[in-house]
Enzyme design. Structure first.
Site, mmCIF file in Angstrom:
data_model
loop_
_atom_site.group_PDB
_atom_site.id
_atom_site.type_symbol
_atom_site.label_atom_id
_atom_site.label_comp_id
_atom_site.label_asym_id
_atom_site.label_seq_id
_atom_site.Cartn_x
_atom_site.Cartn_y
_atom_site.Cartn_z
ATOM 1 N N GLY A 267 8.448 18.729 23.078
ATOM 2 C CA GLY A 267 7.421 18.437 23.458
ATOM 3 C C GLY A 267 7.521 17.449 25.051
ATOM 4 O O GLY A 267 8.616 17.615 25.628
ATOM 5 N N GLU A 290 14.158 17.762 23.440
ATOM 6 C CA GLU A 290 14.215 18.627 25.172
ATOM 7 C C GLU A 290 12.385 18.268 25.545
ATOM 8 O O GLU A 290 11.675 18.271 24.657
ATOM 9 C CB GLU A 290 14.067 19.991 24.403
ATOM 10 C CG GLU A 290 15.140 20.583 23.329
ATOM 11 C CD GLU A 290 16.611 20.686 24.359
ATOM 12 O OE1 GLU A 290 16.192 20.838 25.857
ATOM 13 O OE2 GLU A 290 17.736 20.762 23.911
ATOM 14 N N CYS A 328 7.617 25.754 28.637
ATOM 15 C CA CYS A 328 7.934 24.816 29.442
ATOM 16 C C CYS A 328 9.159 25.636 30.063
ATOM 17 O O CYS A 328 9.325 24.554 31.656
ATOM 18 C CB CYS A 328 9.311 23.908 28.299
ATOM 19 S SG CYS A 328 10.202 24.257 27.474
HETATM 20 P P1 NDP Z 1 3.868 16.247 22.359
HETATM 21 O O1 NDP Z 1 4.689 15.862 23.273
HETATM 22 O O2 NDP Z 1 2.551 15.804 22.383
HETATM 23 O O3 NDP Z 1 3.606 17.047 21.499
HETATM 24 C C1 NDP Z 1 5.230 17.384 20.559
HETATM 25 C C2 NDP Z 1 5.368 17.318 19.672
HETATM 26 O O4 NDP Z 1 5.576 16.798 18.894
HETATM 27 C C3 NDP Z 1 4.316 17.748 18.360
HETATM 28 O O5 NDP Z 1 4.515 18.119 16.767
HETATM 29 C C4 NDP Z 1 2.967 15.984 18.361
HETATM 30 O O6 NDP Z 1 2.478 16.365 17.234
HETATM 31 C C5 NDP Z 1 4.583 15.467 17.844
HETATM 32 N N1 NDP Z 1 3.860 13.981 18.653
HETATM 33 C C6 NDP Z 1 3.521 13.880 18.902
HETATM 34 N N2 NDP Z 1 3.541 12.069 19.041
HETATM 35 C C7 NDP Z 1 4.644 12.162 18.711
HETATM 36 C C8 NDP Z 1 5.281 10.660 18.188
HETATM 37 N N3 NDP Z 1 4.914 9.357 18.923
HETATM 38 N N4 NDP Z 1 6.107 10.337 17.048
HETATM 39 C C9 NDP Z 1 6.558 12.127 16.643
HETATM 40 N N5 NDP Z 1 6.524 12.568 16.961
HETATM 41 C C10 NDP Z 1 5.162 13.217 17.712
HETATM 42 O O7 NDP Z 1 3.901 18.124 23.080
HETATM 43 P P2 NDP Z 1 3.233 19.407 23.386
HETATM 44 O O8 NDP Z 1 2.695 19.852 21.674
HETATM 45 O O9 NDP Z 1 1.630 18.584 24.556
HETATM 46 O O10 NDP Z 1 3.676 20.030 24.117
HETATM 47 C C11 NDP Z 1 3.704 20.209 25.732
HETATM 48 C C12 NDP Z 1 4.742 19.959 26.167
HETATM 49 O O11 NDP Z 1 6.460 20.306 25.587
HETATM 50 C C13 NDP Z 1 5.342 20.210 27.598
HETATM 51 O O12 NDP Z 1 5.579 18.942 28.194
HETATM 52 C C14 NDP Z 1 6.398 20.666 27.614
HETATM 53 O O13 NDP Z 1 7.402 20.985 28.204
HETATM 54 C C15 NDP Z 1 7.350 20.463 26.311
HETATM 55 N N6 NDP Z 1 8.168 21.683 25.981
HETATM 56 C C16 NDP Z 1 9.603 21.221 26.316
HETATM 57 C C17 NDP Z 1 10.137 22.157 26.144
HETATM 58 C C18 NDP Z 1 11.703 22.092 25.391
HETATM 59 O O14 NDP Z 1 12.400 22.797 25.575
HETATM 60 N N7 NDP Z 1 12.121 20.926 27.273
HETATM 61 C C19 NDP Z 1 10.241 23.289 25.494
HETATM 62 C C20 NDP Z 1 8.791 23.729 24.762
HETATM 63 C C21 NDP Z 1 8.019 22.184 25.392
HETATM 64 P P3 NDP Z 1 0.850 16.292 17.063
HETATM 65 O O15 NDP Z 1 0.402 17.723 17.685
HETATM 66 O O16 NDP Z 1 0.719 17.013 15.889
HETATM 67 O O17 NDP Z 1 0.336 15.397 17.896
#
Ligand code: NDP
Length: 522
Positions: A267, A290, A328
């Site tokens: 994320g 990641e 990403c």
């Molecule tokens: P987020 O960080 O907002 O969310 C990722 C996941 O984490 C979601 O399931 C989210 O839940 C959950 N989450 C949010 N806050 C918390 C917390 N405090 N504790 C635990 N879990 C939490 O990312 P996005 O969903 O917006 O995804 C986009 C991002 O992911 C971009 O920055 C992208 O680059 C990155 N990414 C990285 C990859 C890699 O391999 N390095 C691959 C793909 C994406 P919810 O959405 O339900 O709030």
């Protein structure tokens, strides 16, 4: 968001709904099923082998999830509370007692069965992933294929894995023995929901761990389908549990629980920081993070000869706009050697205009919130007087409207060197194109980022491929290609793009603990 209506949540309704959804393996069938529902369907959690209701009390709430291509309400999901998460973790812990003791060949059979079931239902998963995330059906099929590979790869990896043994001359034989690390929180984002969740689930259970997984609230559909598939695969109850909800409530409760031994998270970087903070005092907890990226694509003039420029343009465009730029690994900062800049820009713009047609070869972005974020950056581009070489400022949209979240492919030029457009991850179909002077300048610009996830290098000079490739601060460097993956190679980022690597033996590092045994020579 509204209060739960327990009447809508009987066990029978959940089973009927699962059967009906499972029957929709074309877009037409899925759309007619959605249209036939008097109220939007509710997605259940999958805990202890059952699709089930969260605890329904005064604190229970649910989340609305919208269809990106239409903007309409698609389904609801419960916001799993701390007590629901704890319940799922308890089941994962109980299952760990037996699952961690199964043989690798037993686990391999389950993984193979899951991969075969996914293969049989490829179209079903692709259809719902496309509807739920906004991606094209064609793109969704690619990601389902990769999810199938995740399970098939780890099903064979574990039966062929090797472990290191060393002799201390005349004194001792030493060898590494590995044990499953425990119960994992597996948290995935909304851009490639099925692929990224299975990239975690497959190695986790292959190495003998059990899991509580949480998909993004924006795209929970494929996780729901996966729960149904695990039932069909007869995966023992509790080995994988899926809780639905948002990050601040469900995700935070999951990662912070002292009963969770490790977290594999994909994320945003800010969320990664929050997870590290929340677990800082639990030093034993395995963390694999990641995170985000702002990846450069370097185009050298030597890659723009008549024989190679078609390939160069195609790779740069694919890396920029595949999945609406919501990968990403997308190359969203393109730097072109000055001698080839004008020619590249003209051909690139022409290619993108023809190849990426909204509603045909390019989908909608995932949510109204994300649409607004991208729109904000395009407003900034207009304010900063960047040139829109392609694309324009999109209109505002609302959740529950009827337009859907469509952003045209956008190419920005004349961007100021210190603009945040070159620094922030926009994560949409927006790319900047800037010139560079020489190789040293190209490397400096590529590395001028807090992130270090991926990079694309377009050149025909063999020596440069290594010379530049080895200086780019990125976990993954693709030369004259993009998104090529062998699942055994280390996947992960440098700098603020993450901690740890996953894939093959690197996933084994995440999901197992090593002990070194010393056997004396006498
Ligand atoms: P987020 O960080 O907002 O969310 C990722 C996941 O984490 C979601 O399931 C989210 O839940 C959950 N989450 C949010 N806050 C918390 C917390 N405090 N504790 C635990 N879990 C939490 O990312 P996005 O969903 O917006 O995804 C986009 C991002 O992911 C971009 O920055 C992208 O680059 C990155 N990414 C990285 C990859 C890699 O391999 N390095 C691959 C793909 C994406 P919810 O959405 O339900 O709030």
């Amino acid at each position: 968001m509204g209060q739960m209506n327990p009447e809508e949540w009987t066990q029978q309704a959940l089973i009927d709904s699962a059967d009906a959804v499972w029957g929709c393996d074309t877009i037409e069938k899925a759309n007619s099923f959605i249209a036939s529902l008097p109220t939007p369907m509710c997605l259940p959690n999958y805990v202890a082998g059952k699709l089930g209701l969260p605890v329904l009390d005064a604190t229970a709430t649910f989340i609305d999830s919208y269809e990106p291509k239409t903007g309409k309400l698609l389904y609801r999901l419960p916001r799993a509370q701390e007590k629901d998460v704890e319940d799922a973790i308890r089941h994962a812990r109980a299952a760990f007692q037996t699952w961690s003791k199964t043989t690798r060949s037993e686990r391999s059979v389950y993984l193979r069965r899951i991969s075969e079931l996914l293969q049989e239902n490829r179209e079903l998963f692709a259809v719902w992933e496309s509807i739920d995330q906004g991606k094209t059906l064609e793109r969704a099929r690619i990601e389902v294929d990769r999810a199938i590979s995740n399970f098939s790869y780890f099903s064979t990896y574990i039966i062929h894995e090797q472990t290191a043994a060393r002799m201390v001359d005349g004194v001792a034989l030493t060898y590494e023995h590995r044990s499953p690390a425990g119960v994992f929180a597996l948290i995935s984002p909304w851009n490639m929901p099925l692929y990224l969740l299975t990239w975690k689930i497959a190695p986790c259970i292959a190495f003998g761990c059990t899991a509580v997984a949480k998909p993004s609230e924006i795209t929970s559909m494929s996780a729901y389908l996966l729960g149904i598939l695990f039932q069909k695969a007869k995966l023992p109850a509790g080995v994988v549990n899926i809780v639905l909800g948002d990050g601040p409530t469900t995700g935070a409760a999951l990662v912070a629980s002292p009963l969770v031994d490790g977290v594999s998270f994909t994320g945003g970087t800010q969320t990664g920081i929050a997870i590290r903070r929340a677990t800082a005092h639990q030093i034993r907890k395995h963390l694999s993070l990641e995170l985000g990226g702002k990846n450069p694509t370097l185009v050298f003039a030597d890659s723009m000869t008549p024989a190679t420029r078609e390939r160069t343009i195609r790779i740069a465009a694919t890396a920029a706009f595949e999945n609406q730029g919501e990968i990403c690994l997308c190359g969203s900062r393109i730097y072109v050697e000055r001698a080839a800049y004008e020619e590249f820009l003209a051909l690139f713009t022409e290619y993108v205009t023809k190849k990426y047609v909204l509603r045909e070869t390019m989908g909608a972005v995932a949510s109204a919130q994300h649409y607004s974020k991208i729109r904000g950056y395009l407003q900034l581009a207009a304010d900063e007087k960047a040139t829109f070489s392609l694309g324009s400022f999109p209109p505002s949209v609302e959740e529950g409207g009827t337009q859907g979240y469509w952003v045209s492919p956008t190419i920005l030029t004349d961007v100021a060197p210190d603009s945040v457009l070159l620094k922030d991850e926009i994560f949409g179909p927006v790319v900047t194109v800037c010139p560079f002077d020489d190789e040293a300048d190209a490397i400096r610009l590529a590395n001028d980022s807090e992130y270090g996830l991926a990079a694309v290098l377009l050149t025909t000079d063999g020596a440069r491929m290594r010379r530049v490739g080895e200086q780019i601060e990125a976990g993954l460097v693709w030369v004259n290609c993009w998104l090529v993956r062998d699942l055994g190679t280390p996947f992960g980022g440098m700098k603020n793009s993450g901690t740890g690597r996953e894939g093959g033996e690197y996933s084994r590092e995440v999901f197992t603990v090593a002990r070194t045994l010393h056997l004396p020579a006498y």
